[in-house]
Write a protein that holds these residues in place. Structure first.
Motif, PDB file in Angstrom:
ATOM      1  N   TYR A 230       0.794  -1.234   0.000  1.00 31.45           N
ATOM      2  CA  TYR A 230       0.000   0.000   0.000  1.00 31.45           C
ATOM      3  C   TYR A 230       0.824   1.282   0.000  1.00 31.45           C
ATOM      4  N   THR A 231       2.130   1.178   0.234  1.00 31.30           N
ATOM      5  CA  THR A 231       2.975   2.375   0.222  1.00 31.30           C
ATOM      6  C   THR A 231       3.961   2.356  -0.948  1.00 31.30           C
ATOM      7  N   ASN A 232       4.599   1.202  -1.174  1.00 30.84           N
ATOM      8  CA  ASN A 232       5.655   1.155  -2.187  1.00 30.84           C
ATOM      9  C   ASN A 232       5.169   0.784  -3.588  1.00 30.84           C
ATOM     10  N   PHE A 233       4.107  -0.001  -3.679  1.00 35.06           N
ATOM     11  CA  PHE A 233       3.685  -0.554  -4.967  1.00 35.06           C
ATOM     12  C   PHE A 233       2.995   0.516  -5.820  1.00 35.06           C
ATOM     13  N   SER A 234       3.506   0.727  -7.046  1.00 34.88           N
ATOM     14  CA  SER A 234       2.951   1.762  -7.927  1.00 34.88           C
ATOM     15  C   SER A 234       1.538   1.431  -8.392  1.00 34.88           C
ATOM     16  N   ALA A 235       1.150   0.154  -8.366  1.00 34.18           N
ATOM     17  CA  ALA A 235      -0.181  -0.233  -8.855  1.00 34.18           C
ATOM     18  C   ALA A 235      -1.242  -0.210  -7.766  1.00 34.18           C
ATOM     19  N   SER A 236      -0.844   0.069  -6.533  1.00 36.26           N
ATOM     20  CA  SER A 236      -1.816   0.091  -5.443  1.00 36.26           C
ATOM     21  C   SER A 236      -2.325   1.513  -5.234  1.00 36.26           C
ATOM     22  N   SER A 237      -3.213   1.665  -4.253  1.00 38.52           N
ATOM     23  CA  SER A 237      -3.759   2.989  -3.949  1.00 38.52           C
ATOM     24  C   SER A 237      -2.683   3.963  -3.509  1.00 38.52           C
ATOM     25  N   GLY A 238      -1.564   3.443  -2.974  1.00 42.64           N
ATOM     26  CA  GLY A 238      -0.485   4.309  -2.526  1.00 42.64           C
ATOM     27  C   GLY A 238       0.319   4.925  -3.649  1.00 42.64           C
ATOM     28  N   LYS A 239       0.236   4.327  -4.855  1.00 46.31           N
ATOM     29  CA  LYS A 239       0.971   4.829  -6.025  1.00 46.31           C
ATOM     30  C   LYS A 239       2.439   5.062  -5.690  1.00 46.31           C
ATOM     31  N   GLY A 240       3.068   4.062  -5.113  1.00 47.37           N
ATOM     32  CA  GLY A 240       4.460   4.175  -4.687  1.00 47.37           C
ATOM     33  C   GLY A 240       5.450   4.120  -5.836  1.00 47.37           C
ATOM     34  N   PRO A 241       6.751   4.116  -5.514  1.00 47.66           N
ATOM     35  CA  PRO A 241       7.781   4.217  -6.546  1.00 47.66           C
ATOM     36  C   PRO A 241       8.181   2.893  -7.192  1.00 47.66           C
ATOM     37  N   GLN A 242       7.831   1.749  -6.584  1.00 48.05           N
ATOM     38  CA  GLN A 242       8.282   0.472  -7.144  1.00 48.05           C
ATOM     39  C   GLN A 242       7.148  -0.243  -7.901  1.00 48.05           C
ATOM     40  N   PRO A 243       7.388  -0.663  -9.125  1.00 51.55           N
ATOM     41  CA  PRO A 243       6.364  -1.396  -9.886  1.00 51.55           C
ATOM     42  C   PRO A 243       6.388  -2.908  -9.616  1.00 51.55           C
ATOM     43  N   MET A 244       7.270  -3.365  -8.716  1.00 49.63           N
ATOM     44  CA  MET A 244       7.302  -4.784  -8.358  1.00 49.63           C
ATOM     45  C   MET A 244       7.442  -4.903  -6.831  1.00 49.63           C
ATOM     46  N   ILE A 245       6.621  -5.776  -6.249  1.00 49.57           N
ATOM     47  CA  ILE A 245       6.717  -6.059  -4.811  1.00 49.57           C
ATOM     48  C   ILE A 245       6.452  -7.554  -4.605  1.00 49.57           C
ATOM     49  N   VAL A 246       6.769  -8.050  -3.418  1.00 50.41           N
ATOM     50  CA  VAL A 246       6.472  -9.449  -3.088  1.00 50.41           C
ATOM     51  C   VAL A 246       5.085  -9.496  -2.455  1.00 50.41           C
ATOM     52  N   SER A 247       4.168 -10.217  -3.105  1.00 52.40           N
ATOM     53  CA  SER A 247       2.802 -10.346  -2.597  1.00 52.40           C
ATOM     54  C   SER A 247       2.326 -11.780  -2.858  1.00 52.40           C
ATOM     55  N   TYR A 248       1.103 -11.924  -3.350  1.00 55.47           N
ATOM     56  CA  TYR A 248       0.517 -13.254  -3.551  1.00 55.47           C
ATOM     57  C   TYR A 248       0.003 -13.426  -4.982  1.00 55.47           C
ATOM     58  N   GLY A 249      -0.058 -14.665  -5.417  1.00 59.76           N
ATOM     59  CA  GLY A 249      -0.609 -14.952  -6.739  1.00 59.76           C
ATOM     60  C   GLY A 249      -2.094 -14.621  -6.821  1.00 59.76           C
ATOM     61  N   THR A 250      -2.738 -14.478  -5.672  1.00 62.44           N
ATOM     62  CA  THR A 250      -4.163 -14.131  -5.645  1.00 62.44           C
ATOM     63  C   THR A 250      -4.407 -12.628  -5.572  1.00 62.44           C
ATOM     64  N   SER A 251      -3.343 -11.842  -5.405  1.00 65.09           N
ATOM     65  CA  SER A 251      -3.527 -10.390  -5.260  1.00 65.09           C
ATOM     66  C   SER A 251      -4.192  -9.736  -6.469  1.00 65.09           C
ATOM     67  N   PRO A 252      -3.914 -10.166  -7.709  1.00 66.03           N
ATOM     68  CA  PRO A 252      -4.613  -9.548  -8.848  1.00 66.03           C
ATOM     69  C   PRO A 252      -6.131  -9.659  -8.759  1.00 66.03           C
ATOM     70  N   ALA A 253      -6.642 -10.743  -8.190  1.00 66.21           N
ATOM     71  CA  ALA A 253      -8.098 -10.881  -8.028  1.00 66.21           C
ATOM     72  C   ALA A 253      -8.636  -9.817  -7.088  1.00 66.21           C
ATOM     73  N   VAL A 254      -7.863  -9.485  -6.073  1.00 66.02           N
ATOM     74  CA  VAL A 254      -8.287  -8.445  -5.118  1.00 66.02           C
ATOM     75  C   VAL A 254      -8.441  -7.108  -5.837  1.00 66.02           C
ATOM     76  N   GLU A 255      -7.505  -6.814  -6.749  1.00 63.51           N
ATOM     77  CA  GLU A 255      -7.556  -5.542  -7.472  1.00 63.51           C
ATOM     78  C   GLU A 255      -8.824  -5.422  -8.312  1.00 63.51           C
ATOM     79  N   VAL A 256      -9.329  -6.544  -8.817  1.00 64.98           N
ATOM     80  CA  VAL A 256     -10.568  -6.514  -9.613  1.00 64.98           C
ATOM     81  C   VAL A 256     -11.781  -6.387  -8.706  1.00 64.98           C
ATOM     82  N   ILE A 257     -11.803  -7.153  -7.647  1.00 60.87           N
ATOM     83  CA  ILE A 257     -12.968  -7.188  -6.757  1.00 60.87           C
ATOM     84  C   ILE A 257     -13.223  -5.834  -6.102  1.00 60.87           C
ATOM     85  N   PHE A 258     -12.168  -5.124  -5.750  1.00 63.28           N
ATOM     86  CA  PHE A 258     -12.332  -3.858  -5.037  1.00 63.28           C
ATOM     87  C   PHE A 258     -12.134  -2.636  -5.933  1.00 63.28           C
ATOM     88  N   ALA A 259     -12.045  -2.847  -7.222  1.00 65.66           N
ATOM     89  CA  ALA A 259     -11.812  -1.726  -8.136  1.00 65.66           C
ATOM     90  C   ALA A 259     -12.991  -0.749  -8.113  1.00 65.66           C
TER      91      ALA A 259
END
Length: 366
Positions: A230-259
């Motif tokens: 939520y702070t570093n990832f550029s694709a999250s709501s935080g719009k941080g500086p890094q376009p890659m972070i360590v998360s989960y293979g299920t995280s993309p589904a979260v981005e769709v569900i809460f979009a």
């Protein structure tokens, strides 16, 4: 005077003889004069569940357990998985909870060595695949699993015409300088899972040098998953500086569900190359010293039951361990799973985890 008294008595007798006789009124059965027995309703029994901060469950699922067992559930969220376990170990002589959820396979050996659980073989284990049952003594029971993978911002790579890395080795290349944020494995189970992926891939003789290369390539280390996402990832709501972070293979589904507004495709995806992901399994166990053992067993049964397990994907965004649970379509459509995950045997982890964390700290944080 005596004569007057006799006359008065005779008068009262005559009045009473002339008065209408009272008519007996039938008494309906429901109006029985017997006092109905009072049913005593005992107060709900409180069960305290310690968990990590990412634990979530639907209100109606909690209510179902409470009503079925005349219970009141209290959830004690206590930080990341590592912090939760440390707290449980430090308070083992006066436990803060009856049940602990969230110990995963990266920390399981530490929990078992600390002897904080009471064994319980739930009948619901019949629906859990053997691959998830890592404790033969049933001190803990598997609840869910997920694959810890590198997530990337699809728009960033598209806008910069940059190829998505396909391997751990790719991450040390100059074109990915300053583009990756990872979690500290000393404080984050997600970070520890990724460290284990690198050890499984490069071996004990090679992983430290690999991490030195990542550090030299500008990899950023943060304390936990929430900061990374939520702070570093550029694709999250935080719009941080890094376009890659360590998360989960299920995280993309979260981005769709809460979009908001809704989207038809996930803005993120996972790197799924061989050995780039590490499978994390989470467990529940009854803490030693509980005064609510019978209710704690019922809660463990409930967590492994189909009702609770089918609530997991859209609450904690990991896969249920119960093989009979039906997964939501939106979860299966946008989640990603690698064909080959990095693996380490639990006894190898138990023997080396602390040493590896110290070696990583010396190489990356100093």
């Amino acid at each position: 005077m005596k004569k007057i008294t006799l006359l008065l008595i005779s008068f009262i007798f005559l009045l009473s003889a002339c008065a209408p006789q009272a008519t007996a009124t039938p008494v309906p059965a429901s109006s029985s004069t017997e006092v109905p027995a009072i049913t005593e309703v005992s107060a709900p029994q409180t069960l305290t569940v310690m968990s990590h901060d990412s634990f979530a469950v639907s209100e109606d699922v909690v209510k179902a357990f409470e009503e079925a067992n005349n219970a009141k559930l209290v959830f004690l969220q206590s930080g990341d998985a590592g912090a939760v376990l440390n707290k449980a170990i430090l308070t083992k002589d006066a436990p803060l909870a009856d049940v602990l959820f969230g110990v995963d396979n990266t920390f399981l050996s530490r929990a078992l060595e600390a002897d904080i659980f009471e064994a319980y073989a739930s009948p619901e284990l019949a629906n859990i695949p053997d691959a998830f049952k890592l404790d033969a003594s049933n001190n803990v029971s598997p609840v869910d699993y997920g694959d810890v993978c590198i997530n990337y911002d699809k728009k960033y790579f598209s806008d910069n015409a940059l190829a998505v890395p396909q391997s751990l080795e790719d991450l040390t290349k100059p074109e990915y300088t300053n583009l990756l944020a990872v979690e500290n494995p000393a404080t984050s189970s997600t970070g520890l899972a990724f460290l284990f992926a690198t050890i499984a891939h490069f071996g004990e003789d090679g992983y430290v040098e690999y991490w030195k290369s990542l550090k030299a390539n500008g990899t950023v280390v943060v304390d936990g998953w929430e900061t990374a996402y939520y702070t570093n990832f550029s694709a999250s709501s935080g719009k941080g500086p890094q376009p890659m972070i360590v998360s989960y293979g299920t995280s993309p589904a979260v981005e769709v569900i809460f979009a908001d507004p809704p989207v038809d495709d996930a803005p993120t995806a996972s790197v799924l190359g061989p050995d780039t992901c590490f499978r994390q399994i989470e467990f529940v166990g009854i803490l030693k010293g509980t005064q609510n053992r019978a209710l704690a067993e019922k809660f463990v049964d409930f967590m492994l039951s189909k009702q609770f397990q089918e609530d997991i994907p859209l609450q904690m965004f990991v896969y249920p361990a119960n093989s009979t649970a039906v997964l939501p379509e939106v979860f299966t459509k946008y989640s990603q799973a690698p064909e080959q995950t990095a693996t380490l045997a639990s006894d190898v982890i138990a023997a080396n985890r602390d040493k590896w964390i110290q070696e990583w700290t010396d190489a990356v944080m100093k």
